[in-house]
Motif scaffolding. Structure first.
Motif, PDB file in Angstrom:
ATOM      1  N   UNK A 153      35.518 -67.748 -71.317  1.00  0.00           N
ATOM      2  CA  UNK A 153      34.837 -66.502 -70.539  1.00  0.00           C
ATOM      3  C   UNK A 153      34.452 -65.569 -71.619  1.00  0.00           C
ATOM      4  N   UNK A 154      35.648 -65.233 -72.315  1.00  0.00           N
ATOM      5  CA  UNK A 154      35.452 -64.147 -73.198  1.00  0.00           C
ATOM      6  C   UNK A 154      34.356 -64.231 -74.285  1.00  0.00           C
ATOM      7  N   UNK A 155      34.419 -65.629 -74.569  1.00  0.00           N
ATOM      8  CA  UNK A 155      33.247 -65.896 -75.731  1.00  0.00           C
ATOM      9  C   UNK A 155      31.655 -65.537 -74.936  1.00  0.00           C
ATOM     10  N   UNK A 156      31.654 -66.026 -73.784  1.00  0.00           N
ATOM     11  CA  UNK A 156      30.627 -66.069 -72.950  1.00  0.00           C
ATOM     12  C   UNK A 156      30.055 -64.470 -72.698  1.00  0.00           C
ATOM     13  N   UNK A 157      31.078 -63.700 -72.255  1.00  0.00           N
ATOM     14  CA  UNK A 157      30.752 -62.410 -72.167  1.00  0.00           C
ATOM     15  C   UNK A 157      30.450 -61.655 -73.338  1.00  0.00           C
ATOM     16  N   UNK A 158      31.039 -61.853 -74.449  1.00  0.00           N
ATOM     17  CA  UNK A 158      30.579 -61.315 -75.652  1.00  0.00           C
ATOM     18  C   UNK A 158      29.212 -61.785 -76.154  1.00  0.00           C
ATOM     19  N   UNK A 159      28.783 -63.087 -75.875  1.00  0.00           N
ATOM     20  CA  UNK A 159      27.593 -63.298 -76.261  1.00  0.00           C
ATOM     21  C   UNK A 159      26.511 -62.587 -75.355  1.00  0.00           C
ATOM     22  N   UNK A 160      26.818 -62.391 -74.212  1.00  0.00           N
ATOM     23  CA  UNK A 160      25.860 -61.746 -73.143  1.00  0.00           C
ATOM     24  C   UNK A 160      25.815 -60.289 -73.580  1.00  0.00           C
ATOM     25  N   UNK A 161      26.897 -59.674 -73.889  1.00  0.00           N
ATOM     26  CA  UNK A 161      26.852 -58.187 -74.473  1.00  0.00           C
ATOM     27  C   UNK A 161      25.929 -58.117 -75.799  1.00  0.00           C
ATOM     28  N   UNK A 185      23.633 -59.821 -76.440  1.00  0.00           N
ATOM     29  CA  UNK A 185      22.135 -60.254 -76.219  1.00  0.00           C
ATOM     30  C   UNK A 185      21.481 -59.364 -75.534  1.00  0.00           C
ATOM     31  N   UNK A 186      22.134 -58.678 -74.534  1.00  0.00           N
ATOM     32  CA  UNK A 186      21.578 -57.611 -73.561  1.00  0.00           C
ATOM     33  C   UNK A 186      22.037 -56.324 -73.641  1.00  0.00           C
ATOM     34  N   UNK A 187      23.080 -55.940 -74.484  1.00  0.00           N
ATOM     35  CA  UNK A 187      23.774 -54.965 -74.613  1.00  0.00           C
ATOM     36  C   UNK A 187      24.689 -54.628 -73.450  1.00  0.00           C
ATOM     37  N   UNK A 188      25.585 -53.703 -73.761  1.00  0.00           N
ATOM     38  CA  UNK A 188      26.784 -53.658 -72.980  1.00  0.00           C
ATOM     39  C   UNK A 188      26.625 -53.473 -71.523  1.00  0.00           C
ATOM     40  N   UNK A 189      25.776 -52.405 -71.083  1.00  0.00           N
ATOM     41  CA  UNK A 189      25.406 -52.165 -69.665  1.00  0.00           C
ATOM     42  C   UNK A 189      25.055 -53.496 -68.872  1.00  0.00           C
ATOM     43  N   UNK A 190      23.820 -54.036 -69.259  1.00  0.00           N
ATOM     44  CA  UNK A 190      23.207 -55.073 -68.618  1.00  0.00           C
ATOM     45  C   UNK A 190      24.039 -56.271 -68.825  1.00  0.00           C
ATOM     46  N   UNK A 191      24.606 -56.731 -69.894  1.00  0.00           N
ATOM     47  CA  UNK A 191      25.171 -57.811 -70.335  1.00  0.00           C
ATOM     48  C   UNK A 191      26.631 -57.813 -69.382  1.00  0.00           C
ATOM     49  N   UNK A 192      27.152 -56.591 -69.221  1.00  0.00           N
ATOM     50  CA  UNK A 192      28.636 -56.938 -68.164  1.00  0.00           C
ATOM     51  C   UNK A 192      28.141 -56.973 -66.871  1.00  0.00           C
ATOM     52  N   UNK A 193      26.955 -56.245 -66.358  1.00  0.00           N
ATOM     53  CA  UNK A 193      26.814 -56.143 -65.071  1.00  0.00           C
ATOM     54  C   UNK A 193      26.294 -57.782 -64.624  1.00  0.00           C
ATOM     55  N   UNK A 194      25.232 -58.208 -65.539  1.00  0.00           N
ATOM     56  CA  UNK A 194      24.845 -59.464 -65.211  1.00  0.00           C
ATOM     57  C   UNK A 194      25.684 -60.658 -65.143  1.00  0.00           C
ATOM     58  N   UNK A 195      27.022 -60.405 -66.189  1.00  0.00           N
ATOM     59  CA  UNK A 195      28.025 -61.167 -66.453  1.00  0.00           C
ATOM     60  C   UNK A 195      28.852 -61.457 -65.043  1.00  0.00           C
ATOM     61  N   UNK A 196      28.760 -60.410 -64.138  1.00  0.00           N
ATOM     62  CA  UNK A 196      29.642 -60.452 -62.701  1.00  0.00           C
ATOM     63  C   UNK A 196      29.433 -61.986 -62.122  1.00  0.00           C
ATOM     64  N   UNK A 211      32.377 -53.387 -71.393  1.00  0.00           N
ATOM     65  CA  UNK A 211      33.163 -54.269 -72.208  1.00  0.00           C
ATOM     66  C   UNK A 211      34.606 -54.193 -71.870  1.00  0.00           C
ATOM     67  N   UNK A 212      35.187 -52.798 -71.992  1.00  0.00           N
ATOM     68  CA  UNK A 212      36.581 -52.316 -71.723  1.00  0.00           C
ATOM     69  C   UNK A 212      37.030 -52.870 -70.536  1.00  0.00           C
ATOM     70  N   UNK A 213      36.522 -52.527 -69.425  1.00  0.00           N
ATOM     71  CA  UNK A 213      36.795 -52.839 -68.000  1.00  0.00           C
ATOM     72  C   UNK A 213      36.889 -54.393 -67.546  1.00  0.00           C
ATOM     73  N   UNK A 214      35.701 -55.024 -68.384  1.00  0.00           N
ATOM     74  CA  UNK A 214      35.803 -56.508 -68.009  1.00  0.00           C
ATOM     75  C   UNK A 214      36.915 -56.975 -68.924  1.00  0.00           C
TER      76      UNK A 214
END
Ligand SMILES: Cc1cc2nc3c(=O)[nH]c(=O)nc-3n(C[C@H](O)[C@H](O)[C@H](O)COP(=O)(O)O)c2cc1C
Length: 347
Positions: free
Chosen positions: A258-266, A268-279, A305-308
């Motif tokens: 999960x953490x690896x996927x989240x980092x890849x998303x951030x 790729x999309x940047x922190x804001x969009x990446x974390x929101x889309x990762x929900x 990223x930090x809250x995730x």
């Protein structure tokens, strides 16, 4: 397995899923060994018009190979130009979407609407075939509705047009994702075509994949919804098929994925969009775990990223390893449901 001149290391593929099979998700799925993955569906006219957002869907990485680019559209010439663009941008294989039932796509004559217009479907496939020497596939449905089941006709047309493999999700367009996919149709298509046939639909566990191969004689199996929150399903299918048995990742391994996927998303999309889309992925990843409901509530508030990171840490620190009787993702019986034909849209 070969598709045209492309040699694949195995015949278990990740299905194209709009809004899901982006570069981060494909990268995670690749780590479990899938033989081929596809982009989300990409608008041919968006590529031809140089739309930046559309080009983003072609983004790949050296790990993300071989990559099929799935195009959608209804105009043969536009799709031929789009095919050349996708090839120049590094596609390993081109696929044409003739299965999307979403209204805003189908009403333009694209996606599953092409099943109702065999002449246009043929014109599109000919045009792309002439425009590019890349391996070419088409992804079809059973037909438009129960009165117009014509997958065999469209499959034969595709073969005549020089298409290298047909991928079939044997539900009609008007079924959306309802009911069961008709694997008998995969078997019939396989019996009628010389080119490879890939089956898609309702593979939720390794045993399903083995059964699809056995019952239909298909050359490849494509897995979609079963991989949501459960990308290791692909690895488990491969090991089940090779007789080495399946394994469910430990909690620590899950957390790492999960953490690896989240980092890849951030990345790729940047922190804001990446974390929101990762929900949505967080919801899927924790669907069958203890305390998942509470975590899912917290996940709705994750915005950076930090809250995730903290939510994941708190969650995984407090849950127990599932018992051996656990039948969560990766083992038959549990899956994510996505219903309704508005669940995937144009890109
Ligand atoms: C959310 C979602 C998005 C999808 N997007 C696409 C798409 O862009 N192109 C396509 O050909 N099929 C798309 N599909 C269909 C899948 O590729 C697949 O054929 C279908 O889900 C059946 O397989 P499954 O039961 O393994 O999910 C989508 C399916 C879902 C659930």
């Amino acid at each position: 397995m070969n598709i045209g001149c492309l040699h694949l290391k195995n015949n278990v593929f990740l299905a194209p899923m709009a809004g899901i099979t982006d570069l981060p998700f494909r990268t995670v799925a690749r780590s479990f060994g899938c033989g081929l993955a596809f982009t989300e569906m990409v608008s041919g006219s968006g590529l031809v018009r140089g739309m930046e957002k559309t080009f983003r869907y072609l983004a790949a990485s050296p790990e993300d190979r071989p990559l099929g680019v799935q195009l959608f559209g209804c105009d043969p010439e536009t799709l031929a130009v789009a095919a050349r663009i996708a090839a120049e941008r590094g596609a390993d294989l081109l696929d044409v979407n003739m299965g999307c039932p979403v209204k805003k796509v189908a009403k333009t004559g694209s996606g599953a609407s092409l099943m109702r217009d065999p002449e246009r479907a043929a014109a599109i496939l000919w045009a792309i075939r002439k425009a590019s020497t890349l391996p070419l596939t088409v992804k079809i449905r059973a037909g438009w509705n129960a009165r117009q089941v014509n997958a065999i006709e469209i499959g034969q047309i595709a073969q005549e047009c020089g298409v290298d493999a047909v991928i079939i999700h044997p539900r009609t367009a008007d079924q959306g994702f309802g009911g069961r996919s008709d694997w008998g149709l995969i078997a019939t298509l396989k019996g009628r075509l010389r080119i490879p046939v890939v089956g898609s639909g309702d593979v939720r566990c390794p045993e399903d994949a083995a059964r699809m191969f056995r019952e239909t004689g298909c050359d490849g199996v494509m897995v979609g919804r079963g991989t949501l929150g459960n990308p290791w399903l692909i690895g488990n299918i491969l090991s089940h098929l090779s007789g080495t048995g399946i394994s469910v990742p430990s909690l620590a391994e899950r957390e790492e994925i999960i953490r690896r996927h989240l980092m890849l998303a951030i990345d790729f999309y940047g922190e804001k969009v990446g974390t929101r889309d990762f929900r949505k992925h967080l919801l899927w990843y924790t669907k069958d775990l203890k305390g998942g409901a509470q975590f899912r509530q917290a996940a709705g508030c994750i915005s950076d990223r930090d809250s995730a990171w903290k939510a994941l840490q708190d969650y995984f620190r407090h849950i127990e390893e599932p018992s051996t009787a656990f039948s969560g993702p990766g083992v038959c019986g549990s899956s994510v449901e996505i219903e309704g034909d508005d669940s995937w849209g144009p890109t």
